[in-house]
Design an enzyme around this catalytic site. Structure first.
Site, PDB file in Angstrom:
ATOM      1  N   SER A 179       0.836  -1.195   0.000  1.00 43.32           N
ATOM      2  CA  SER A 179       0.000   0.000   0.000  1.00 43.32           C
ATOM      3  C   SER A 179       0.878   1.254   0.000  1.00 43.32           C
ATOM      4  O   SER A 179       1.627   1.477  -0.942  1.00 43.32           O
ATOM      5  CB  SER A 179      -0.966  -0.044   1.192  1.00 43.32           C
ATOM      6  OG  SER A 179      -1.998   0.890   1.033  1.00 43.32           O
ATOM      7  N   ASP A 289      -9.901  -4.330  -4.711  1.00 42.15           N
ATOM      8  CA  ASP A 289      -9.134  -3.234  -4.134  1.00 42.15           C
ATOM      9  C   ASP A 289      -9.209  -2.045  -5.083  1.00 42.15           C
ATOM     10  O   ASP A 289      -8.942  -2.199  -6.279  1.00 42.15           O
ATOM     11  CB  ASP A 289      -7.680  -3.680  -3.951  1.00 42.15           C
ATOM     12  CG  ASP A 289      -6.780  -2.605  -3.379  1.00 42.15           C
ATOM     13  OD1 ASP A 289      -7.284  -1.547  -2.938  1.00 42.15           O
ATOM     14  OD2 ASP A 289      -5.552  -2.822  -3.354  1.00 42.15           O
ATOM     15  N   HIS A 319      -7.947  -5.454  -0.217  1.00 43.51           N
ATOM     16  CA  HIS A 319      -6.695  -4.705  -0.165  1.00 43.51           C
ATOM     17  C   HIS A 319      -5.712  -5.295   0.839  1.00 43.51           C
ATOM     18  O   HIS A 319      -4.503  -5.296   0.610  1.00 43.51           O
ATOM     19  CB  HIS A 319      -7.002  -3.246   0.189  1.00 43.51           C
ATOM     20  CG  HIS A 319      -5.801  -2.388   0.367  1.00 43.51           C
ATOM     21  ND1 HIS A 319      -5.015  -1.974  -0.687  1.00 43.51           N
ATOM     22  CD2 HIS A 319      -5.228  -1.858   1.492  1.00 43.51           C
ATOM     23  CE1 HIS A 319      -4.020  -1.225  -0.234  1.00 43.51           C
ATOM     24  NE2 HIS A 319      -4.121  -1.146   1.084  1.00 43.51           N
TER      25      HIS A 319
END
Length: 373
Positions: A179, A289, A319
């Site tokens: 991320s 995601d 995610h």
């Protein structure tokens, strides 16, 4: 006494309040439910649905007692750490280095996030690697460019001050993160290339690569102008709805975000002008995601520039898939993918072959040099 029915009683029913069933706060949108791994749905409904996301809590309150607002489940425990290996002469073996940058939207997270993952990375190469997890400073107290600068300073400090202590091979470094950590890893990879620092591998997991095209300068989700369909498709998907990413944008960059400049690529790596000669990459995305399409678009730019890239979209996964390897098949698959990518950190094909034989149980018969495909 016998009961009796009074004519007209049923007319009172109109005064009853209607029963209205509302979905729980932060629940999975019904139209997306069939697409998720059912194991994730069960865990999410049990532990997350109905609760506030951490971005919905005032940051001052969160900092006072983060454990009050966070839930952690699904991470497989990391294996034991291997001791340093010795060469035939009894000297410590030179080892590779993996530098990890944790996720959390540049706002949350810390060394506990990826502790088990870092142990798994070390285990994956039988101790022929040292993992360093970087505790960079967080927004909003420390906005951009501080987190980026911290990561770059830490990477160079490891090379300059820790190489001797840990007997590191400066030609066998890798970076990675999930991320926001993927965004930081992508930026560090560009900086390494520009500084002529060798880098063996970049592990970009569900990475943020484009904040400029998705959000307005004031940090609002630009639903119409966003070039990535996954953002509209997953606008309300757990555990990273568009509103959460918009929050991260505002906390990380401020409002408005910094004016356009030549440094924009350090915010949105997909805007970099040069993708040539970057380190080989393992790019993992999750089907459910909002960051899926920008991660794959970034991988396409790497491939177009001739960079060796392996792209893996994990079906049915949210995610957070990399941190759910203890409960989700997609998380276990992710572990297998990054494990295969790690082999690029090994010094030569012979060591790759030896490790492959140990992993698979195949008999160790060293190949003839030059004839191993």
């Amino acid at each position: 006494m016998a009961s009796r029915t009074v004519a007209g009683d049923y007319t009172l029913h109109k005064f009853r309040l209607p029963v209205v069933t509302q979905p729980l706060h932060n629940s999975i949108p019904p139209e997306l439910l069939p697409r998720y791994d059912p194991v994730y749905v069960a865990y999410y409904n049990a532990f997350n649905a109905g609760r506030l996301h951490t971005h919905e809590v005032p940051i001052e309150e969160f900092r006072k007692n983060s454990a009050r607002y966070t839930i952690s489940y699904g991470r497989a425990p990391g294996p034991d750490i291997f001791p340093p290996q010795l060469e035939n002469q009894g000297q410590p073996k030179r080892r590779a280095a993996y530098v990890n940058f944790h996720g959390g939207g540049w706002v949350f997270g810390g060394l506990a996030y990826d502790h088990d993952f870092c142990k798994r990375v070390v285990h994956g190469l039988d101790g022929d690697l040292v993992a360093f997890d970087v505790d960079y400073r967080l927004a909003p107290e420390h906005k951009y460019p501080i987190p980026v600068n911290d990561c770059w300073a830490a990477f160079n400090w490891i090379r300059s001050h820790k190489a001797t202590e840990f007997n590191l091979d400066p030609d066998r470094f890798a970076v990675g993160g999930a991320s926001a950590g993927g965004q930081l890893s992508a930026v560090i990879s560009h900086l390494c290339r520009d500084a002529n620092i060798p880098l063996r591998l970049q592990i970009l997991t569900v990475p943020v690569t484009d904040l400029h095209s998705v959000f307005t300068p004031e940090g609002e989700f630009d639903r119409e102008g966003c070039p990535y369909e996954s953002y509209r498709e997953m606008e309300f998907a757990p555990a990273l709805p568009a509103a959460r990413m918009a929050y991260f944008h505002r906390q990380f960059l401020g409002v408005p975000r910094p004016a356009e400049s030549d440094e924009d690529w350090k915010i949105s790596p997909i805007l970099a002008s040069n993708f040539q000669n970057l380190a080989p990459a393992l790019v993992s995305t999750a089907e459910l995601d909002p960051l899926r399409d920008e991660g794959e678009a970034y991988a396409a730019k790497l491939q177009a520039a001739g960079v060796s890239v392996e792209v893996d979209r994990i079906v049915g996964a949210p995610h957070l898939v990399a941190g759910l390897d203890g409960i989700l098949e997609g998380g276990r698959r992710y572990n297998e993918k990054y494990q295969s990518g790690q082999y690029q950190i090994l010094p030569n094909i012979t060591e790759y072959y030896e490790l492959h034989c140990r992993r698979t149980g195949l008999p160790l018969v060293l190949p003839i040099p030059g004839n191993f495909g």
